[in-house]
Design a protein around this motif. Structure first.
Motif, PDB file in Angstrom:
ATOM      1  N   GLU A  19       6.998   8.407   7.141  1.00  0.00           N
ATOM      2  CA  GLU A  19       7.344   9.347   8.194  1.00  0.00           C
ATOM      3  C   GLU A  19       7.553   9.313   9.264  1.00  0.00           C
ATOM      4  O   GLU A  19       8.562   9.838  10.196  1.00  0.00           O
TER       5      GLU A  19
ATOM      6  N   ASN B 236       7.561  14.995   2.338  1.00  0.00           N
ATOM      7  CA  ASN B 236       6.303  13.944   1.538  1.00  0.00           C
ATOM      8  C   ASN B 236       5.330  14.604   1.966  1.00  0.00           C
ATOM      9  O   ASN B 236       3.549  14.146   1.359  1.00  0.00           O
TER      10      ASN B 236
ATOM     11  N   SER C  31       0.575  -0.944  -0.039  1.00  0.00           N
ATOM     12  CA  SER C  31       0.151   0.253  -0.342  1.00  0.00           C
ATOM     13  C   SER C  31       1.261   1.218   0.006  1.00  0.00           C
ATOM     14  O   SER C  31       2.022   1.509   0.926  1.00  0.00           O
ATOM     15  N   GLU C  32       0.882   2.199  -1.161  1.00  0.00           N
ATOM     16  CA  GLU C  32       1.248   3.465  -1.203  1.00  0.00           C
ATOM     17  C   GLU C  32       1.397   4.248  -0.041  1.00  0.00           C
ATOM     18  O   GLU C  32       1.983   4.938   1.229  1.00  0.00           O
ATOM     19  N   GLU C  33      -0.177   4.221   0.727  1.00  0.00           N
ATOM     20  CA  GLU C  33      -1.003   4.734   2.095  1.00  0.00           C
ATOM     21  C   GLU C  33       0.555   4.584   3.333  1.00  0.00           C
ATOM     22  O   GLU C  33       1.006   5.053   3.888  1.00  0.00           O
ATOM     23  N   ALA C  34       0.873   3.100   2.941  1.00  0.00           N
ATOM     24  CA  ALA C  34       1.785   2.722   4.677  1.00  0.00           C
ATOM     25  C   ALA C  34       2.546   2.842   4.189  1.00  0.00           C
ATOM     26  O   ALA C  34       3.151   2.932   4.719  1.00  0.00           O
ATOM     27  N   LYS C  35       2.834   2.959   2.999  1.00  0.00           N
ATOM     28  CA  LYS C  35       4.432   3.691   3.130  1.00  0.00           C
ATOM     29  C   LYS C  35       5.169   4.789   3.132  1.00  0.00           C
ATOM     30  O   LYS C  35       5.624   5.072   3.752  1.00  0.00           O
ATOM     31  N   ILE C  36       4.312   5.846   2.780  1.00  0.00           N
ATOM     32  CA  ILE C  36       4.153   7.207   3.430  1.00  0.00           C
ATOM     33  C   ILE C  36       3.970   6.942   4.739  1.00  0.00           C
ATOM     34  O   ILE C  36       5.108   7.570   5.297  1.00  0.00           O
ATOM     35  N   ALA C  37       3.359   6.845   5.270  1.00  0.00           N
ATOM     36  CA  ALA C  37       3.303   6.470   7.124  1.00  0.00           C
ATOM     37  C   ALA C  37       4.241   5.690   7.805  1.00  0.00           C
ATOM     38  O   ALA C  37       4.529   6.033   8.289  1.00  0.00           O
TER      39      ALA C  37
END
Length: 367
Positions: free
Chosen positions: A304, A346, A295-301
């Motif tokens: 961070e 990001n 998941s791209e959202e999980a990668k961003i989280a």
């Protein structure tokens, strides 16, 4: 006494090498066949590393006279408070000549103690003992008063131990602190009239001090450890009458505090090192997890979170490198601002600016 018993006692009380024990056995064999000590009690003592006391491992009774001892003292301790010459010789490797002591059977004796050495180390002591009169009955000794009355009062008021030796190395003057200190380390009776070689605690002899004096070394100072004391010993030659003045200062509290500070500093450095390693471990785990998720959202989280941990780690490293009591905050705030900018890259572009009119310090105040 058998060789086996001597070896057993040596192995029990002290971690001696086989060569050391062989040397002690050799000395005991020489004593058995020698006619030199036929009128005195002779002992060999070693040093117990656990109890920090001397232990009797050999005893030869006199041939021509009754022994000073009724029972068997082999295997018993020679307490340093009762037999100061034994501990002194064991510690300094110097001869101790004719010092008063109390035996294990609580009898006043006079001891002459010689070091037994092997491989440049003192591994034991040879003790020659004879009966002694009460110290206060020694009437032949003539002792000078300590300077004039005013000087005596002044000398007795200072905390340092002050001793003055004549040009033959005999102690002629000592203040109250010196008498009390030598009593504390086991000396019996008055110390005035004793030779420097019986009172030195730092492995120096009077002849060695004369050798230094010939080379224009009129003053020396050293710090030693003797028993539980840390001592600063200063020696000064007085030019007008060739007397030696020795000043002993107990710096045990200072040394203990220094050791405590070093211990705490090492502990603090270890804590900083562990915190740094733990933060790096967390960052490594987050990076592994970020590579595994799809998941791209999980990668961003996760990224961070990694950035936040890096900010904490860098700030901690900068603070842990500050060893002064005053911390300059400007470089720390600048580093934090750069880390915050990187943290929010990001999410949305962010620019921080630190405006300072003067340097800011965080002061550690001790009450």
């Amino acid at each position: 006494m058998s060789k086996a018993e001597l070896r057993r006692l040596c192995e029990k009380h002290l971690d001696l090498s086989s060569a050391d024990i062989a040397e002690l056995v050799r000395v005991s064999e020489e004593l058995e066949t020698s006619s030199r000590y036929e009128e005195v009690d002779v002992f060999i003592d070693i040093f117990d590393q656990v109890t920090r006391e001397a232990v009797v491992v050999y005893h030869k009774r006199p041939v021509c006279l009754p022994s000073l001892y009724q029972g068997n003292v082999v295997g018993l301790e020679a307490n340093k408070k009762n037999e100061p010459g034994v501990y002194r010789t064991m510690t300094t490797s110097l001869n101790s000549m004719g010092l008063y002591a109390n035996s294990q059977e609580q009898r006043l004796i006079k001891q002459t103690v010689y070091p037994i050495r092997n491989d440049c180390r003192t591994i034991g002591v040879l003790i020659v003992e004879e009966a002694a009169r009460e110290p206060h009955k020694r009437t032949s000794l003539q002792v000078e008063p300590f300077f004039h009355l005013e000087d005596a009062i002044l000398a007795d008021e200072i905390n340092e131990e002050l001793l003055v030796f004549d040009n033959q190395g005999i102690l002629i003057k000592a203040n109250r602190a010196a008498h009390l200190f030598y009593q504390q380390i086991g000396y019996i009776g008055r110390i005035q009239g004793l030779h420097y070689d019986n009172l030195a605690l730092d492995s120096t002899t009077y002849d060695f001090l004369l050798y230094q004096l010939e080379r224009q070394k009129h003053e020396t100072e050293t710090v030693i450890k003797y028993d539980n004391y840390h001592l600063s010993i200063k020696k000064i030659w007085t030019k007008h009458d060739d007397q030696l003045m020795m000043i002993i200062r107990d710096v045990t509290d200072i040394k203990n505090k220094e050791a405590e500070i070093i211990s705490k500093s090492v502990a603090i450095l270890e804590i900083h090192h562990r915190v740094k390693n733990n933060l790096q471990s967390v960052v490594s785990l987050l990076r592994i997890q970020a590579r595994r998720v799809t998941s791209e959202e999980a990668k961003i989280a996760l990224q961070e979170s990694i950035n936040r941990m890096l900010v904490i780690a860098q700030t901690h490293e900068m603070l842990s490198m500050q060893v002064e009591d005053a911390l300059e905050l400007k470089p720390i705030l600048t580093s934090i601002s750069h880390n915050i900018e990187r943290l929010f890259t990001n999410i949305q572009p962010l620019t921080l600016e630190i405006i300072m009119t003067d340097n800011i310090y965080l002061m550690v105040i001790r009450w």
